[in-house]
Write a protein that holds these residues in place. Structure first.
Motif, mmCIF file in Angstrom:
data_model
loop_
_atom_site.group_PDB
_atom_site.id
_atom_site.type_symbol
_atom_site.label_atom_id
_atom_site.label_comp_id
_atom_site.label_asym_id
_atom_site.label_seq_id
_atom_site.Cartn_x
_atom_site.Cartn_y
_atom_site.Cartn_z
ATOM 1 N N GLU A 85 -42.570 11.941 116.135
ATOM 2 C CA GLU A 85 -42.586 12.160 117.580
ATOM 3 C C GLU A 85 -42.809 10.839 118.297
ATOM 4 O O GLU A 85 -43.540 9.970 117.809
ATOM 5 C CB GLU A 85 -43.680 13.154 117.961
ATOM 6 C CG GLU A 85 -43.367 14.565 117.542
ATOM 7 C CD GLU A 85 -44.391 15.562 118.057
ATOM 8 O OE1 GLU A 85 -45.500 15.166 118.463
ATOM 9 O OE2 GLU A 85 -44.064 16.767 118.051
ATOM 10 N N ASP A 87 -43.689 9.494 122.302
ATOM 11 C CA ASP A 87 -43.952 9.712 123.718
ATOM 12 C C ASP A 87 -43.248 8.595 124.472
ATOM 13 O O ASP A 87 -43.476 7.410 124.191
ATOM 14 C CB ASP A 87 -45.452 9.687 124.012
ATOM 15 C CG ASP A 87 -46.155 10.947 123.534
ATOM 16 O OD1 ASP A 87 -45.474 11.971 123.336
ATOM 17 O OD2 ASP A 87 -47.388 10.908 123.363
ATOM 18 N N THR A 125 -42.442 13.872 125.371
ATOM 19 C CA THR A 125 -42.449 13.809 123.911
ATOM 20 C C THR A 125 -41.077 14.160 123.360
ATOM 21 O O THR A 125 -40.502 15.197 123.717
ATOM 22 C CB THR A 125 -43.512 14.759 123.325
ATOM 23 O OG1 THR A 125 -44.792 14.395 123.846
ATOM 24 C CG2 THR A 125 -43.550 14.669 121.804
ATOM 25 N N THR A 127 -38.730 14.277 119.616
ATOM 26 C CA THR A 127 -38.803 14.302 118.158
ATOM 27 C C THR A 127 -37.548 13.659 117.589
ATOM 28 O O THR A 127 -36.434 13.990 117.998
ATOM 29 C CB THR A 127 -38.924 15.749 117.636
ATOM 30 O OG1 THR A 127 -40.094 16.341 118.211
ATOM 31 C CG2 THR A 127 -39.036 15.776 116.118
#
Length: 156
Positions: A85, A87, A125, A127
């Protein structure tokens, strides 16, 4: 024609050529923005002004006053596939830009795309599916001004 007028004509011609080249300077970036083939290249191709890229706790920060082209921001070679992940906070006052992920098999995926209308100072966020081999994150953009990008990596 006297020497003064010849010099004047030469200066006007040189000035016109400079303006022409300056006006066309970002054409390469516009043409390559959606070109998977160009984005895949290991070699970066960009023009930028007043750029600061540095490590911050767990990630990176990039500020650029003007940017056109494509530049690698992060590279990691891994042995096994896994998800990570990130941010992301991505702002610009003009232009179009995106962060892309290039995985070990050469697939290009847009992580986040940004224009002045979609810019955010808040973290979002995302992925990313990392595949074995070399993985890269690149910024790709044209006509960009006042970029402020922050990426924080959340690895398993």
């Amino acid at each position: 024609m006297d020497t003064y007028n010849m010099k004047k004509i030469k200066m006007v011609l040189i000035g016109s050529l400079c303006l022409l080249f300056a006006a066309c300077s970002n054409d390469f970036a516009k043409q390559e923005y959606d070109s998977t083939e160009k984005i895949l290249h290991q070699k970066d191709h960009y023009a930028k002004e007043f750029s600061v890229f540095h490590s911050i706790d767990g990630g990176y920060s990039l500020t650029v006053s003007k940017f056109d082209g494509r530049e690698t921001l992060w590279t990691k070679t891994i042995k096994e596939n896994y998800e990570m992940e990130i941010d992301v906070s991505f702002y610009l006052s003009r232009g179009q830009a995106k962060i892309v992920h290039i995985d070990g098999s050469g697939t290009v995926t847009t992580v986040i795309e940004c224009s002045p209308e979609t810019a955010t100072d808040e973290f979002v966020t995302k992925t990313i599916s990392l595949k074995s081999g070399q993985n890269r994150l690149k910024i790709v953009g044209y006509d960009c001004e006042d970029i402020d990008l922050k990426m924080l990596f959340i690895e398993p």
